[in-house]
Scaffold this motif. Structure first.
Motif, PDB file in Angstrom:
ATOM      1  N   ALA A 199      -6.247  23.856 -17.906  1.00 51.71           N
ATOM      2  CA  ALA A 199      -7.095  23.211 -18.900  1.00 51.71           C
ATOM      3  C   ALA A 199      -7.298  21.730 -18.613  1.00 51.71           C
ATOM      4  CB  ALA A 199      -6.479  23.392 -20.290  1.00 51.71           C
ATOM      5  N   ASN A 200      -6.225  21.020 -18.239  1.00 56.24           N
ATOM      6  CA  ASN A 200      -6.314  19.560 -18.121  1.00 56.24           C
ATOM      7  C   ASN A 200      -5.852  19.025 -16.751  1.00 56.24           C
ATOM      8  OD1 ASN A 200      -7.052  19.172 -20.942  1.00 56.24           O
ATOM      9  ND2 ASN A 200      -4.946  19.820 -21.387  1.00 56.24           N
ATOM     10  N   GLY A 201      -5.700  19.908 -15.763  1.00 54.62           N
ATOM     11  CA  GLY A 201      -5.209  19.486 -14.449  1.00 54.62           C
ATOM     12  C   GLY A 201      -6.057  18.406 -13.811  1.00 54.62           C
ATOM     13  N   THR A 202      -7.378  18.571 -13.930  1.00 54.07           N
ATOM     14  CA  THR A 202      -8.268  17.571 -13.316  1.00 54.07           C
ATOM     15  C   THR A 202      -8.058  16.197 -13.913  1.00 54.07           C
ATOM     16  OG1 THR A 202      -9.933  19.283 -12.877  1.00 54.07           O
ATOM     17  CG2 THR A 202     -10.664  16.987 -12.843  1.00 54.07           C
ATOM     18  N   ALA A 203      -7.884  16.152 -15.230  1.00 50.76           N
ATOM     19  CA  ALA A 203      -7.675  14.873 -15.904  1.00 50.76           C
ATOM     20  C   ALA A 203      -6.343  14.243 -15.493  1.00 50.76           C
ATOM     21  CB  ALA A 203      -7.728  15.066 -17.413  1.00 50.76           C
ATOM     22  N   HIS A 204      -5.303  15.111 -15.395  1.00 50.96           N
ATOM     23  CA  HIS A 204      -3.992  14.595 -14.973  1.00 50.96           C
ATOM     24  C   HIS A 204      -4.052  14.006 -13.570  1.00 50.96           C
ATOM     25  CE1 HIS A 204      -1.746  15.731 -18.450  1.00 50.96           C
ATOM     26  NE2 HIS A 204      -2.001  17.049 -18.330  1.00 50.96           N
ATOM     27  N   LEU A 205      -4.683  14.718 -12.661  1.00 56.04           N
ATOM     28  CA  LEU A 205      -4.784  14.229 -11.289  1.00 56.04           C
ATOM     29  C   LEU A 205      -5.603  12.948 -11.198  1.00 56.04           C
ATOM     30  CD1 LEU A 205      -5.297  17.602  -9.363  1.00 56.04           C
ATOM     31  CD2 LEU A 205      -3.197  16.264  -9.621  1.00 56.04           C
ATOM     32  N   ALA A 206      -6.645  12.867 -12.029  1.00 54.86           N
ATOM     33  CA  ALA A 206      -7.460  11.653 -12.060  1.00 54.86           C
ATOM     34  C   ALA A 206      -6.635  10.468 -12.558  1.00 54.86           C
ATOM     35  CB  ALA A 206      -8.682  11.861 -12.942  1.00 54.86           C
ATOM     36  N   ALA A 207      -5.770  10.733 -13.531  1.00 47.24           N
ATOM     37  CA  ALA A 207      -4.900   9.683 -14.053  1.00 47.24           C
ATOM     38  C   ALA A 207      -3.928   9.200 -12.975  1.00 47.24           C
ATOM     39  CB  ALA A 207      -4.136  10.187 -15.274  1.00 47.24           C
ATOM     40  N   CYS A 208      -3.431  10.134 -12.149  1.00 49.49           N
ATOM     41  CA  CYS A 208      -2.536   9.741 -11.052  1.00 49.49           C
ATOM     42  C   CYS A 208      -3.261   8.890 -10.023  1.00 49.49           C
ATOM     43  CB  CYS A 208      -1.958  10.991 -10.386  1.00 49.49           C
ATOM     44  SG  CYS A 208      -0.767  11.891 -11.415  1.00 49.49           S
ATOM     45  N   ARG A 209      -4.506   9.303  -9.712  1.00 47.83           N
ATOM     46  CA  ARG A 209      -5.273   8.518  -8.742  1.00 47.83           C
ATOM     47  C   ARG A 209      -5.587   7.125  -9.260  1.00 47.83           C
ATOM     48  NH1 ARG A 209      -7.918  13.520  -7.855  1.00 47.83           N
ATOM     49  NH2 ARG A 209      -9.597  12.916  -9.285  1.00 47.83           N
ATOM     50  N   ALA A 210      -5.673   6.980 -10.553  1.00 51.35           N
ATOM     51  CA  ALA A 210      -6.033   5.695 -11.150  1.00 51.35           C
ATOM     52  C   ALA A 210      -4.855   4.731 -11.257  1.00 51.35           C
ATOM     53  CB  ALA A 210      -6.635   5.924 -12.544  1.00 51.35           C
ATOM     54  N   LEU A 211      -3.652   5.212 -10.965  1.00 50.65           N
ATOM     55  CA  LEU A 211      -2.489   4.334 -11.047  1.00 50.65           C
ATOM     56  C   LEU A 211      -2.650   3.149 -10.088  1.00 50.65           C
ATOM     57  CD1 LEU A 211       0.526   6.832 -11.166  1.00 50.65           C
ATOM     58  CD2 LEU A 211      -0.257   5.310 -12.995  1.00 50.65           C
ATOM     59  N   SER A 212      -2.439   1.945 -10.599  1.00 47.32           N
ATOM     60  CA  SER A 212      -2.555   0.764  -9.735  1.00 47.32           C
ATOM     61  C   SER A 212      -1.303   0.559  -8.883  1.00 47.32           C
ATOM     62  CB  SER A 212      -2.788  -0.488 -10.590  1.00 47.32           C
ATOM     63  OG  SER A 212      -1.656  -0.755 -11.404  1.00 47.32           O
ATOM     64  N   GLY A 213      -0.166   0.972  -9.435  1.00 50.18           N
ATOM     65  CA  GLY A 213       1.087   0.785  -8.693  1.00 50.18           C
ATOM     66  C   GLY A 213       1.491  -0.660  -8.530  1.00 50.18           C
TER      67      GLY A 213
ATOM     68  N   HIS B 109       0.837  -1.205   0.000  1.00 53.63           N
ATOM     69  CA  HIS B 109       0.000   0.000   0.000  1.00 53.63           C
ATOM     70  C   HIS B 109       0.871   1.254   0.000  1.00 53.63           C
ATOM     71  CE1 HIS B 109      -3.875  -1.890   0.212  1.00 53.63           C
ATOM     72  NE2 HIS B 109      -3.605  -2.516   1.336  1.00 53.63           N
ATOM     73  N   GLU B 110       1.959   1.208   0.756  1.00 51.22           N
ATOM     74  CA  GLU B 110       2.872   2.354   0.784  1.00 51.22           C
ATOM     75  C   GLU B 110       3.524   2.579  -0.576  1.00 51.22           C
ATOM     76  OE1 GLU B 110       5.584   1.385   3.876  1.00 51.22           O
ATOM     77  OE2 GLU B 110       4.173   1.808   5.504  1.00 51.22           O
ATOM     78  N   ALA B 111       3.879   1.488  -1.251  1.00 47.93           N
ATOM     79  CA  ALA B 111       4.504   1.602  -2.575  1.00 47.93           C
ATOM     80  C   ALA B 111       3.546   2.208  -3.591  1.00 47.93           C
ATOM     81  CB  ALA B 111       4.977   0.220  -3.043  1.00 47.93           C
ATOM     82  N   ILE B 112       2.272   1.778  -3.526  1.00 51.80           N
ATOM     83  CA  ILE B 112       1.268   2.327  -4.447  1.00 51.80           C
ATOM     84  C   ILE B 112       1.044   3.816  -4.172  1.00 51.80           C
ATOM     85  CG2 ILE B 112      -1.180   2.214  -5.070  1.00 51.80           C
ATOM     86  CD1 ILE B 112      -1.039  -0.815  -4.510  1.00 51.80           C
ATOM     87  N   ALA B 113       0.950   4.171  -2.880  1.00 47.63           N
ATOM     88  CA  ALA B 113       0.755   5.581  -2.522  1.00 47.63           C
ATOM     89  C   ALA B 113       1.932   6.424  -2.989  1.00 47.63           C
ATOM     90  CB  ALA B 113       0.580   5.701  -1.005  1.00 47.63           C
ATOM     91  N   LEU B 114       3.139   5.887  -2.864  1.00 46.29           N
ATOM     92  CA  LEU B 114       4.322   6.611  -3.290  1.00 46.29           C
ATOM     93  C   LEU B 114       4.321   6.850  -4.801  1.00 46.29           C
ATOM     94  CD1 LEU B 114       7.018   7.874  -2.548  1.00 46.29           C
ATOM     95  CD2 LEU B 114       8.085   5.616  -2.788  1.00 46.29           C
ATOM     96  N   GLU B 115       3.900   5.886  -5.582  1.00 47.18           N
ATOM     97  CA  GLU B 115       3.821   6.044  -7.032  1.00 47.18           C
ATOM     98  C   GLU B 115       2.838   7.135  -7.407  1.00 47.18           C
ATOM     99  OE1 GLU B 115       5.463   4.368  -9.818  1.00 47.18           O
ATOM    100  OE2 GLU B 115       6.775   4.311  -8.047  1.00 47.18           O
ATOM    101  N   ARG B 116       1.720   7.208  -6.722  1.00 43.48           N
ATOM    102  CA  ARG B 116       0.718   8.236  -7.020  1.00 43.48           C
ATOM    103  C   ARG B 116       1.244   9.621  -6.630  1.00 43.48           C
ATOM    104  NH1 ARG B 116      -4.487   4.761  -4.751  1.00 43.48           N
ATOM    105  NH2 ARG B 116      -4.623   3.368  -6.574  1.00 43.48           N
ATOM    106  N   ILE B 117       1.948   9.673  -5.481  1.00 50.15           N
ATOM    107  CA  ILE B 117       2.531  10.961  -5.064  1.00 50.15           C
ATOM    108  C   ILE B 117       3.543  11.442  -6.098  1.00 50.15           C
ATOM    109  CG2 ILE B 117       4.025  12.031  -3.337  1.00 50.15           C
ATOM    110  CD1 ILE B 117       2.638  10.260  -1.245  1.00 50.15           C
ATOM    111  N   ARG B 118       4.384  10.524  -6.597  1.00 47.08           N
ATOM    112  CA  ARG B 118       5.353  10.893  -7.630  1.00 47.08           C
ATOM    113  C   ARG B 118       4.652  11.431  -8.869  1.00 47.08           C
ATOM    114  NH1 ARG B 118       9.202   5.509  -7.233  1.00 47.08           N
ATOM    115  NH2 ARG B 118      10.506   6.206  -5.476  1.00 47.08           N
ATOM    116  N   CYS B 119       3.533  10.801  -9.208  1.00 46.44           N
ATOM    117  CA  CYS B 119       2.767  11.246 -10.377  1.00 46.44           C
ATOM    118  C   CYS B 119       2.236  12.662 -10.168  1.00 46.44           C
ATOM    119  CB  CYS B 119       1.623  10.276 -10.640  1.00 46.44           C
ATOM    120  SG  CYS B 119       0.597  10.699 -12.077  1.00 46.44           S
TER     121      CYS B 119
END
Length: 307
Positions: free
Chosen positions: A93-107, A68-78
């Motif tokens: 223009a696209n910040g919301t989409a970028h952040l959504a993509a980071c949250r969607a990372l499975s890690g 879980h820590e590794a996945i959280a770290l990957e999202r933080i890096r994103c």
């Protein structure tokens, strides 16, 4: 002459009966030891499997946390990369989409670095002494492990001197690690001499002969020499040892002086000459990973016999 032949026959019969009694005693002793060994073998496997499962369970909890820590770290890096590299206009223009993509990372790739490979559970091997423990070739009386030796006949002329069998030893106590006894637990599994934990210390007085007890302490799993002695006092009663007389006593350290009432740490112990110690414990209330206090070191099993 016929009389001489009859006398020789009677002598040989007596010798054969004595040897048969000795064989019976040895067989029943081996049968009891085999049953005890197999019980200890099974208890050991169950105990170690419990430790194994406990260790695996703890490791799995830690493994899940690291993933879980590794996945959280990957999202933080994103998130950090997106914020630092994207322009203000891009974020607007696209910040919301970028952040959504980071949250969607499975890690998953990052989490896989912390995946552990667990060995398969070791199965319980068959006890090699099972055949002895289950043997019924010789019927053994659990209340009297050995038969009474044949009575001695009147002396007859024979080339070989007659031999006599010693009185049989009777098991009155056995404790096997990791089982602890409780204070005043003088009886345990009283009808099962083959049990890994057995006691009939409440019946000790009936084994007194000519006002004395003839004891033998045994530590079967450590291969230590047996301790044999006599004493007048019954160790299940509070008070000092009286009438102590060594017979075959290879262990003399740690205040040894016969068995004495324990009370605080064990039912009995052999440090009669130094009551600050409790070595030679019989019926220990506690134990360490090495077992119970024995003759100068710890032992995983102790047995007490009386003749």
């Amino acid at each position: 002459s016929c009389n001489s032949s009859v006398a020789e026959h009677e002598e040989q019969t007596r010798l054969c009966e004595a040897k048969q009694a000795t064989y019976h005693e040895a067989h029943c002793s081996m049968k009891a030891r085999s049953s005890s060994t197999c019980a200890t073998h099974s208890e050991c496997h169950a105990r170690e499997m419990s430790r194994y499962n406990s260790t695996v369970g703890q490791a799995q909890v830690l493994e899940a946390g690291r993933k879980h820590e590794a996945i959280a770290l990957e999202r933080i890096r994103c998130y950090v990369t997106t914020i630092l590299q994207a322009s203000a206009d891009e974020l607007s223009a696209n910040g919301t989409a970028h952040l959504a993509a980071c949250r969607a990372l499975s890690g998953e790739d990052a989490a896989e670095q912390y995946a552990l490979a667990y060995p398969s559970e070791p199965r319980e091997e068959d006890c090699p002494w099972t055949s002895w423990a289950e043997s019924d070739a010789v019927q053994c009386d659990t209340t009297s492990p050995t038969p009474t030796p044949a009575p001695t006949l009147a002396p007859t002329p024979a080339p070989t001197p007659a031999t006599t069998s010693a009185a049989p030893w009777t098991l009155v106590f056995r404790q096997t690690y990791p089982t602890n006894f409780n204070p005043n637990q003088w009886s345990k599994n009283a009808n099962d001499t083959a049990n890994a934990n057995f006691a009939i210390l409440d019946e000790l007085e009936r084994f007194r002969r000519d006002g004395r007890f003839h004891f033998k302490l045994v530590w079967p799993l450590e291969g230590k020499l047996d301790q044999i002695w006599e004493q007048e006092s019954n160790p299940t009663s509070p008070g000092p040892v009286s009438g102590y007389s060594p017979v075959d006593v290879p262990h003399t350290g740690d205040g040894w002086g016969g068995l004495v009432y324990g009370g605080t740490k064990s039912l009995l112990d052999g440090s009669a000459l130094n009551r600050d110690k409790w070595w030679f414990a019989v019926g220990a209330f506690t134990s360490t990973g090495a077992g119970f206090p024995g003759p100068g070191s710890y032992a995983k099993q102790v047995e007490l016999y009386v003749e």
